[in-house]
Design a protein around this motif. Structure first.
Motif, mmCIF file in Angstrom:
data_model
loop_
_atom_site.group_PDB
_atom_site.id
_atom_site.type_symbol
_atom_site.label_atom_id
_atom_site.label_comp_id
_atom_site.label_asym_id
_atom_site.label_seq_id
_atom_site.Cartn_x
_atom_site.Cartn_y
_atom_site.Cartn_z
ATOM 1 N N TYR A 23 -2.339 -8.419 -6.064
ATOM 2 C CA TYR A 23 -1.351 -7.565 -5.418
ATOM 3 C C TYR A 23 -1.492 -7.737 -3.917
ATOM 4 C CZ TYR A 23 0.915 -3.344 -3.715
ATOM 5 O OH TYR A 23 1.719 -2.471 -3.034
ATOM 6 N N ASP A 24 -0.394 -7.999 -3.227
ATOM 7 C CA ASP A 24 -0.378 -8.148 -1.770
ATOM 8 C C ASP A 24 0.268 -6.929 -1.140
ATOM 9 O OD1 ASP A 24 -1.438 -10.677 -1.969
ATOM 10 O OD2 ASP A 24 0.477 -11.707 -1.750
ATOM 11 N N SER A 25 -0.314 -6.477 -0.038
ATOM 12 C CA SER A 25 0.329 -5.430 0.748
ATOM 13 C C SER A 25 0.007 -5.694 2.220
ATOM 14 C CB SER A 25 -0.143 -4.041 0.334
ATOM 15 O OG SER A 25 -1.528 -3.896 0.579
ATOM 16 N N ASP A 26 0.959 -5.360 3.063
ATOM 17 C CA ASP A 26 0.764 -5.507 4.501
ATOM 18 C C ASP A 26 0.353 -4.167 5.083
ATOM 19 O OD1 ASP A 26 1.460 -8.173 4.474
ATOM 20 O OD2 ASP A 26 3.568 -7.797 4.930
ATOM 21 N N GLY A 27 -0.464 -4.225 6.105
ATOM 22 C CA GLY A 27 -0.896 -3.014 6.784
ATOM 23 C C GLY A 27 -1.108 -3.308 8.254
ATOM 24 N N THR A 81 -4.839 -8.863 0.034
ATOM 25 C CA THR A 81 -4.631 -9.359 -1.323
ATOM 26 C C THR A 81 -5.792 -8.882 -2.187
ATOM 27 O OG1 THR A 81 -3.521 -11.323 -0.466
ATOM 28 C CG2 THR A 81 -4.296 -11.414 -2.750
ATOM 29 N N THR A 82 -5.472 -8.090 -3.189
ATOM 30 C CA THR A 82 -6.481 -7.584 -4.112
ATOM 31 C C THR A 82 -6.276 -8.261 -5.457
ATOM 32 O OG1 THR A 82 -6.441 -5.461 -2.964
ATOM 33 C CG2 THR A 82 -7.472 -5.511 -5.136
ATOM 34 N N GLU A 123 -6.760 1.168 2.612
ATOM 35 C CA GLU A 123 -7.664 0.219 1.970
ATOM 36 C C GLU A 123 -8.807 -0.192 2.897
ATOM 37 O OE1 GLU A 123 -3.468 -0.913 0.448
ATOM 38 O OE2 GLU A 123 -4.372 -0.252 2.330
ATOM 39 N N THR A 174 -2.433 -8.940 5.903
ATOM 40 C CA THR A 174 -2.010 -8.943 4.511
ATOM 41 C C THR A 174 -3.271 -8.788 3.668
ATOM 42 O OG1 THR A 174 -0.129 -10.373 4.977
ATOM 43 C CG2 THR A 174 -0.854 -10.245 2.676
ATOM 44 N N PRO A 214 -5.065 0.883 7.594
ATOM 45 C CA PRO A 214 -4.515 1.237 6.284
ATOM 46 C C PRO A 214 -5.606 1.857 5.409
ATOM 47 C CG PRO A 214 -4.039 -1.055 6.845
ATOM 48 C CD PRO A 214 -4.967 -0.538 7.881
#
Length: 155
Positions: A121-125, A108-109, A144, A106, A142
């Motif tokens: 902002y959270d995104s899973d990769g 988190t930026t 990022e 996960t 990912p």
């Protein structure tokens, strides 16, 4: 004279002493935590942890050491990710299937500013790894967390 008014209540002093000691211990724990302990480098999660730390600090040379030999071939000219020290990576899960593994993270930026203060902002990769010569190496990540050690020149 009344002797009971001049002596402080010992129970109250003991309770205040215990509270002060607990506060000191709590502060010591908070300030001594530092960075998370490194995971074992022989595991997929350990490789991803070191790779992500290198990406976040902008150390592409170190990050490239964790890539599989085929990973640079997967890079496109726009795949280079800039360093982002406002990003935190959390390990979600690891799945190992023989000589391949997937590590779900996960990301988190955190962004400064905004009407209500900082936002995140959270995104899973998924980071895919392959075992090469007995060591885990990153095959894909990912965007990022993408590094292209040999930039492609286009004409």
């Amino acid at each position: 004279m009344n002797a009971t008014q001049s002596r402080p209540d010992r129970t109250l002093m003991v309770i205040i002493g215990i509270i002060a000691a607990l506060a000191a211990v709590a502060l010591a724990v908070v300030f001594s935590r530092g960075a998370p302990a490194p995971l074992d480098e022989s595991t997929p999660a350990g490789i991803v942890q070191r790779y992500a730390a290198a990406i976040i600090t902008g150390d592409e040379a170190t990050a490239a050491r964790y890539l599989s030999p085929d990973a640079p071939d997967l890079c496109m000219p726009g795949d280079r990710s800039p360093p982002n020290d406002n990003m935190r990576i959390t390990l979600a899960s690891t799945t190992i299937r023989g000589d391949t593994a997937d590590v779900v993270v996960t990301m988190t930026t955190t962004y400064d500013g905004g009407l209500f203060g900082p936002s995140s902002y959270d995104s899973d990769g998924t980071v895919s790894l392959v075992k090469t010569d007995g060591s885990w190496r990153i095959e894909s990540a990912p965007w990022e967390l993408t590094v292209c050690p040999t930039p492609t020149v286009t004409r």
